[in-house]
Design a protein around this motif. Structure first.
Motif, PDB file in Angstrom:
ATOM      1  N   SER A 179       1.953   6.361  -5.540  1.00  0.00           N
ATOM      2  CA  SER A 179       1.518   6.488  -6.930  1.00  0.00           C
ATOM      3  C   SER A 179       0.255   7.331  -7.056  1.00  0.00           C
ATOM      4  O   SER A 179       0.010   7.953  -8.094  1.00  0.00           O
ATOM      5  N   GLY A 180      -0.561   7.354  -6.002  1.00  0.00           N
ATOM      6  CA  GLY A 180      -1.821   8.086  -6.046  1.00  0.00           C
ATOM      7  C   GLY A 180      -1.675   9.587  -5.922  1.00  0.00           C
ATOM      8  O   GLY A 180      -2.646  10.325  -6.138  1.00  0.00           O
ATOM      9  N   GLU A 182       1.276   2.134  -3.506  1.00  0.00           N
ATOM     10  CA  GLU A 182       0.001   2.579  -4.072  1.00  0.00           C
ATOM     11  C   GLU A 182      -0.325   4.004  -3.637  1.00  0.00           C
ATOM     12  O   GLU A 182      -0.794   4.827  -4.435  1.00  0.00           O
ATOM     13  N   LEU A 183      -0.071   4.315  -2.363  1.00  0.00           N
ATOM     14  CA  LEU A 183      -0.328   5.668  -1.871  1.00  0.00           C
ATOM     15  C   LEU A 183       0.592   6.672  -2.543  1.00  0.00           C
ATOM     16  O   LEU A 183       0.170   7.778  -2.901  1.00  0.00           O
ATOM     17  N   GLU A 220       0.808  -1.207   0.000  1.00  0.00           N
ATOM     18  CA  GLU A 220       0.000   0.000   0.000  1.00  0.00           C
ATOM     19  C   GLU A 220       0.845   1.262   0.000  1.00  0.00           C
ATOM     20  O   GLU A 220       0.390   2.313  -0.466  1.00  0.00           O
ATOM     21  N   SER A 272      -0.956  13.036  -7.273  1.00  0.00           N
ATOM     22  CA  SER A 272      -1.061  13.448  -8.668  1.00  0.00           C
ATOM     23  C   SER A 272      -0.005  14.447  -9.109  1.00  0.00           C
ATOM     24  O   SER A 272       0.231  14.620 -10.303  1.00  0.00           O
TER      25      SER A 272
END
Length: 228
Positions: free
Chosen positions: A156-157, A153-154, A150, A159
């Motif tokens: 990559s999230g 993922e965090l 995660e 922007s």
């Protein structure tokens, strides 16, 4: 006589392994990696990644035991890779032109990661020109257990562009076009964290938007204006 592809790849990998071992010594000498904490990686032009094994002491790495990942992040050789490999892969995807990543538990950055972030785009304020030049905006990635997928993922999230981040209650992460650049960024994150901590609660003079824009344009770093 020309070298065949396999031989060329082997030579390149050996050179990168040597660079990674030297980088580990540099990071420890700079006081950024206590004990067996932290991990480093470097990426070849074919996408192959060399990353430090889990539990490795960065100041005494063995070039023959570095983990090897293919371009998709699959473990294909060497010792078992650091549990933070997914975090490295996420930052490489974020900055595809970068070839090296440094993740360390440097004490000042860890302390700063335990505080509320200065702004959504950067946990640390624009407190020195060198921080803005070499690290740029450094967001806080919310806490997940070390090694959790995660975390990647965090990251990559988020922007907006960045190549340095604080991991909440954990440490710091930087990338660069080469190991020297990634280490320079890590040093500046640590120093900016230190200065932020000792000036907290005091009236600070920070770089203004014009000064930040001048530095980011000249040095290619990133800083997103925000309303605070």
């Amino acid at each position: 006589m020309s070298l065949d592809l396999d031989t060329t790849v082997s030579i390149t990998r050996a050179s990168l392994a040597s660079d990674l071992v030297a980088a580990g010594v540099t990071v420890v000498a700079a006081g950024l990696s206590p004990g067996s904490s932290g991990n480093l990686s470097v990426r070849a032009t074919d996408g192959t990644i060399l990353i430090t094994p889990g539990g490795a002491v960065l100041g005494s790495l063995d070039a023959e035991r570095l983990a090897v990942l293919d371009a998709d992040g699959e473990w294909i050789g060497g010792d078992k890779p650091s549990k933070e490999a997914a975090l490295h892969l996420a930052l490489y995807r974020k900055n595809p032109e970068h070839r090296a990543i440094v993740h360390v538990h440097s004490p000042q950055a860890v302390a700063a990661s335990c505080l509320e972030p200065w702004a959504p785009n950067s946990a640390l304020p624009p407190i020195t020109p060198y921080f803005v030049m070499r690290a740029g905006q450094t967001p806080l990635v919310p806490y997940r257990a070390p090694g959790s997928p995660e975390l990647g993922e965090l990251l990559s999230g988020l922007s907006f562009p960045f190549h340095a981040a604080l991991l909440q209650n954990h440490g710091q992460l930087t990338s660069g076009r080469n190991l020297a650049d990634a280490i320079d960024a890590a040093v500046e994150v640590e120093e900016a964290s230190r200065i932020t901590l000792i000036t907290t609660g005091k009236e600070r003079r920070l770089l203004d938007e014009r000064e930040i824009a001048d530095l980011t344009e000249r040095y290619g770093s990133s800083w997103t204006p925000v309303n605070r």
